[in-house]
Design an enzyme around this catalytic site. Sequence first.
Site, PDB file in Angstrom:
ATOM      1  CB  ALA A 242      -0.944  -0.005   1.193  1.00 30.88           C
ATOM      2  CG  HIS A 243      -1.134   4.906   0.894  1.00 29.78           C
ATOM      3  ND1 HIS A 243      -0.855   5.622   2.035  1.00 29.78           N
ATOM      4  CD2 HIS A 243      -2.354   4.361   1.082  1.00 29.78           C
ATOM      5  CE1 HIS A 243      -1.863   5.519   2.881  1.00 29.78           C
ATOM      6  NE2 HIS A 243      -2.787   4.758   2.333  1.00 29.78           N
ATOM      7  CG  ASN A 244       2.918   7.357   2.030  1.00 28.37           C
ATOM      8  OD1 ASN A 244       1.809   7.544   1.525  1.00 28.37           O
ATOM      9  ND2 ASN A 244       3.891   8.262   1.973  1.00 28.37           N
ATOM     10  CB  SER A 262       1.885   4.768   6.798  1.00 30.38           C
ATOM     11  OG  SER A 262       1.369   5.748   5.914  1.00 30.38           O
TER      12      SER A 262
END
Length: 333
Positions: A242-244, A262
């Site tokens: 997923a993102h980050n 994250s």
Amino acid sequence: MMQWTIAELAARFHASLSGDDRTIVTHLCTLEEGSKGGLSFFSTPSYAAALYQTKASAVLVPKEWQCSLPITPTLLAVVDPYAAFCALVEEVAQKKIAVKEGIEFPSYIGEGTTVGENSYRGAFSYIGNHVVIGERVQIYPHVYIGDHVTIGADTILYSGAKVAAYTVIGRKCVLHAAAVVGNPGFGFQTLASGGYKRIPSIGRVVLADEVEIGAHTVIDAAMVGQTAIGQGSKIDNLVQVAHNVKIGKYGGIAAQVGIAGSTKIGDYCRLGGQTGIAGHLTLGNHVTALGRAGITRSFPKGAITLSGTPAFEHKRFLSCYARFKNLAKPLQT
């Protein structure tokens, strides 16, 4: 067709030989699918039955192995049978898969894009504007590369791989078929009405050198900043990053793993198949998660093996499970 004599292989791998050194090897095979002319390997005692039953002409075995039953194939005793076998697999692959060069048509390349020497662009590939592609990069048919992407030398993008704008890919990386790098992250703002408003992903994905991404794996772009995969990390098929998310160097991530946004994962971590990791967690270096682990809290110190859901230290999990599976016994009549 590849061909070796047992004498040649014995000299190459400094093997002790048991059998006919004039035996000819024409192909590589598993123990179970062994046939005349085949070379296999044996490195795990659980495959002893298959070793004694194999019809392969020769088998690589460990130096310390002692046969307890009569055996037909010629044996080459080496320090590491698996490593020796893999070296031969790689040699065969290099002969079978020719390096491609040149440009196939139709294909598209945008304005301000530079492509290094001795690269390959397959038919129906699309390369956007202001892209920088290094030397000897292999871009197979139906690959999409967005604007402002950077790709290092000797990287391979197999058919159907998708690379979104502003992605950075290092040297000697591999993106397998239908991998998607830089897809918008799963980010939504909850509205007072109960509906959702998408939060754009204006960050990017950065893959360090020697990263390998499996087929149909998706690595989401950061909302801001970057999603990063460290040097030498290998990610299997059907994985969601997923993102980050930040993944350190030389990680190994098996199929169907899901890593929420994250989360930070250290160096040399191993995640077994179908492991799930919640968002905003930290795993230190040398964390191993066994298959289907559900990680819901941070383990920042690292150097731990996890299992179960919610996941905790593996030896403790086994102790707890031994008690759990017997809980119903006092209720039985």
